[in-house]
Design a protein around this motif. Structure first.
Motif, short mmCIF file in Angstrom:
data_model
loop_
_atom_site.label_atom_id
_atom_site.label_comp_id
_atom_site.label_asym_id
_atom_site.label_seq_id
_atom_site.Cartn_x
_atom_site.Cartn_y
_atom_site.Cartn_z
N ALA A 28 50.70 24.90 41.21
CA ALA A 28 49.42 25.13 41.88
C ALA A 28 48.73 26.36 41.30
CB ALA A 28 49.62 25.31 43.38
N ARG A 29 47.43 26.27 41.14
CA ARG A 29 46.64 27.37 40.58
C ARG A 29 46.72 28.62 41.43
NH1 ARG A 29 45.34 28.60 35.78
NH2 ARG A 29 45.00 26.38 35.46
N TYR A 30 46.90 28.47 42.77
CA TYR A 30 46.95 29.66 43.62
C TYR A 30 48.10 30.55 43.21
CZ TYR A 30 46.79 32.83 47.52
OH TYR A 30 46.69 33.98 48.25
N PHE A 31 49.27 29.96 42.99
CA PHE A 31 50.43 30.77 42.67
C PHE A 31 50.21 31.47 41.33
CE2 PHE A 31 54.75 31.33 44.30
CZ PHE A 31 55.28 32.12 43.28
N GLN A 32 49.59 30.77 40.38
CA GLN A 32 49.33 31.38 39.09
C GLN A 32 48.34 32.53 39.21
OE1 GLN A 32 48.38 28.25 36.25
NE2 GLN A 32 49.78 26.86 37.28
N GLU A 33 47.36 32.37 40.11
CA GLU A 33 46.39 33.45 40.33
C GLU A 33 47.06 34.64 41.02
OE1 GLU A 33 43.10 33.64 39.73
OE2 GLU A 33 42.58 31.62 39.10
N ALA A 34 47.95 34.34 41.98
CA ALA A 34 48.57 35.41 42.76
C ALA A 34 49.57 36.21 41.94
CB ALA A 34 49.25 34.82 43.99
N GLY A 35 50.26 35.55 40.98
CA GLY A 35 51.18 36.24 40.10
C GLY A 35 52.35 36.86 40.82
N GLU A 36 52.73 38.07 40.39
CA GLU A 36 53.92 38.73 40.92
C GLU A 36 53.84 38.96 42.43
OE1 GLU A 36 56.58 39.32 39.37
OE2 GLU A 36 56.04 39.03 37.28
N ALA A 37 52.64 39.08 42.96
CA ALA A 37 52.51 39.36 44.40
C ALA A 37 53.02 38.21 45.24
CB ALA A 37 51.04 39.62 44.74
N PHE A 211 55.22 28.64 36.37
CA PHE A 211 56.24 29.68 36.52
C PHE A 211 56.06 30.73 35.43
CE2 PHE A 211 60.29 31.54 35.33
CZ PHE A 211 60.78 31.98 36.55
N PHE A 212 55.91 30.29 34.18
CA PHE A 212 55.74 31.25 33.08
C PHE A 212 54.45 32.06 33.25
CE2 PHE A 212 58.45 28.46 30.07
CZ PHE A 212 59.60 29.13 30.47
N ARG A 213 53.37 31.41 33.70
CA ARG A 213 52.12 32.15 33.92
C ARG A 213 52.32 33.25 34.95
NH1 ARG A 213 47.39 29.97 31.95
NH2 ARG A 213 47.46 27.78 31.31
N SER A 214 53.04 32.91 36.00
CA SER A 214 53.21 33.85 37.11
C SER A 214 54.17 34.98 36.76
CB SER A 214 53.71 33.09 38.34
OG SER A 214 54.00 33.98 39.38
N ARG A 215 55.27 34.65 36.08
CA ARG A 215 56.35 35.61 35.93
C ARG A 215 56.36 36.38 34.61
NH1 ARG A 215 60.31 34.61 39.80
NH2 ARG A 215 61.12 36.62 39.13
N SER A 218 53.67 40.18 33.40
CA SER A 218 54.09 41.58 33.43
C SER A 218 54.88 41.96 32.19
CB SER A 218 54.93 41.85 34.68
OG SER A 218 56.10 41.05 34.70
N ARG A 219 55.38 40.98 31.46
CA ARG A 219 56.11 41.24 30.22
C ARG A 219 55.20 41.25 29.00
NH1 ARG A 219 61.59 37.58 30.09
NH2 ARG A 219 62.48 38.14 32.13
N GLY A 220 53.90 40.98 29.21
CA GLY A 220 52.95 40.98 28.11
C GLY A 220 52.74 39.63 27.45
N TRP A 221 53.29 38.56 28.05
CA TRP A 221 53.13 37.23 27.47
C TRP A 221 51.83 36.58 27.95
CZ3 TRP A 221 56.12 35.10 23.72
CH2 TRP A 221 57.38 35.67 23.50
N LEU A 222 51.16 35.89 27.04
CA LEU A 222 49.99 35.07 27.37
C LEU A 222 50.43 33.62 27.35
CD1 LEU A 222 47.32 36.81 25.09
CD2 LEU A 222 47.87 37.31 27.48
N VAL A 223 50.11 32.88 28.40
CA VAL A 223 50.59 31.51 28.55
C VAL A 223 49.41 30.55 28.52
CG1 VAL A 223 51.89 29.92 30.01
CG2 VAL A 223 52.51 32.35 29.96
#
Length: 356
Positions: A28-37, A211-215, A218-223
């Motif tokens: 879901a896009r929401y989780f990707q937008e919310a990210g680490e939070a 999952f990769f977008r969200s997590r 913070s490691r500097g990866w662009l997905v």
């Protein structure tokens, strides 16, 4: 993975339904937008419908405090004074002038726009008492029109100031999406999962991408998601383009700081198959596919492309694998993720596949 699906309650094949909820949540896009939070939400996948309703309620409540987005709606009605453009034909045919009226066409600012209608429907569909009350509040504010379809919603253009709206829409989509994986009787007839195994395949790919977008941010990866690749054609006959197969990656990870790139191809079947001269072997078609993705994109002007890595990611079926080989300066990794494991274990396995 076999196409047949186990009838055991709470499972689709060997995958617990609770883990499919996790994949949907990451897709879901929401989780990707919310990210680490939002990472802590993965720890309670059995409660994802309630969590989704809570996210929607919070995002809409926040949006109401700052004011719903308004837009121009085209109106056509009789007015006592001229507004916008005069519709002469309607005015004359209905002899409106004799009653001091005129048929007018004009645009008026309103909160009754497609994005707000979609959110209202999601609030009313969530089944959560506070959400339904908030949906009624939107109706009282004037959001009364029919909700748009998903395709119509996808055509809405959001600008850089619409971050709050994007998150609200994503939460609304999540509420609707989470209505899918259930084996309990309900008010809406839905297709059985064993007849929709293709949906689970797509969900697996989108869930891993989310999952990769969200997590990994913070490691500097662009997905990035699915991307069409082009053959580096030097010469061609006039008709070959109609027959040349296309190439499309599932997920691409880029790390600008270190100059690393990983092409991830998700496969929803067993990583090994029966061989001619040995019991088990890697699927040669998949190996050729990822090899083509890597080699055909090499460009001297793009140094990263000369050492891009590939990752074939399958669900585990009774055994785990994490092997790698380097071919012509391209590392290709063959790995599995155990979708039958606890959600914490699934997340750890996925994170271990990507270097720090």
């Amino acid at each position: 993975m076999a196409e047949a699906v186990a009838e055991t309650a709470g499972y689709i094949g060997r995958i617990p339904v609770r883990n499919l909820w996790l994949l949907i949540f990451y897709a879901a896009r929401y989780f990707q937008e919310a990210g680490e939070a939002a990472v802590d939400l993965e720890k309670a996948p059995d409660e994802l419908p309630e969590l989704a309703a809570r996210l929607l309620f919070q995002s809409v409540e926040h949006r109401l405090r700052s004011g719903l987005t308004v837009g121009y709606l085209r109106e056509e009605r009789e007015c006592a004074r001229l507004r916008g453009r005069l519709d002469w034909r309607e005015t004359v045919c209905h002899r409106l002038a004799e009653r001091g009226q005129a048929a007018c066409r004009f645009e008026e600012l309103s909160v009754d726009i497609p994005r707000n209608r979609f959110v209202r429907d999601a609030l009313e569909a969530s089944g959560e008492r506070r959400c339904r009350a908030l949906g009624e509040r939107l109706r009282l504010l004037g959001v009364r029109g029919p909700a748009p379809s998903r395709s119509e919603l996808d055509r809405i253009v959001f600008n850089r100031n619409d971050v709050a709206d994007r998150r609200m829409i994503a939460a609304a989509k999540l509420v609707f999406d989470l209505a899918m994986p259930t084996e309990q009787p309900g008010p809406e007839p839905l297709p059985k999962p064993d007849r929709e195994i293709r949906l689970v395949r797509q969900l697996y790919q989108r869930g891993v991408e989310g999952f990769f977008r969200s997590r990994l941010a913070s490691r500097g990866w662009l997905v990035s998601g699915p991307k069409k690749l082009k053959w580096q054609v030097a010469e061609q006959t006039s008709g070959i383009s109609a027959y040349l197969p296309g190439m499309e990656t599932d997920i691409t990870l880029d790390h600008p700081e270190t100059g690393r790139r990983i092409i991830v191809d998700t496969k929803f079947n067993e990583i090994l198959t029966a061989g001619y001269h040995r019991d088990r072997t890697l699927r040669n078609g998949y190996l050729y596919q990822i090899y083509a993705y890597l080699r055909t994109q090499e460009k001297e002007s793009d140094p990263v492309s000369l050492r891009t890595s590939g990752l074939l990611l399958h669900p585990a079926i009774g055994y785990m694998m994490d092997e790698a080989v380097e071919i012509q300066e391209h590392k290709i990794r063959f790995a599995t993720v155990d979708l039958s494991a606890h959600t914490d274990v699934i997340c750890e396995q996925l994170l271990r596949l990507i270097p720090e």
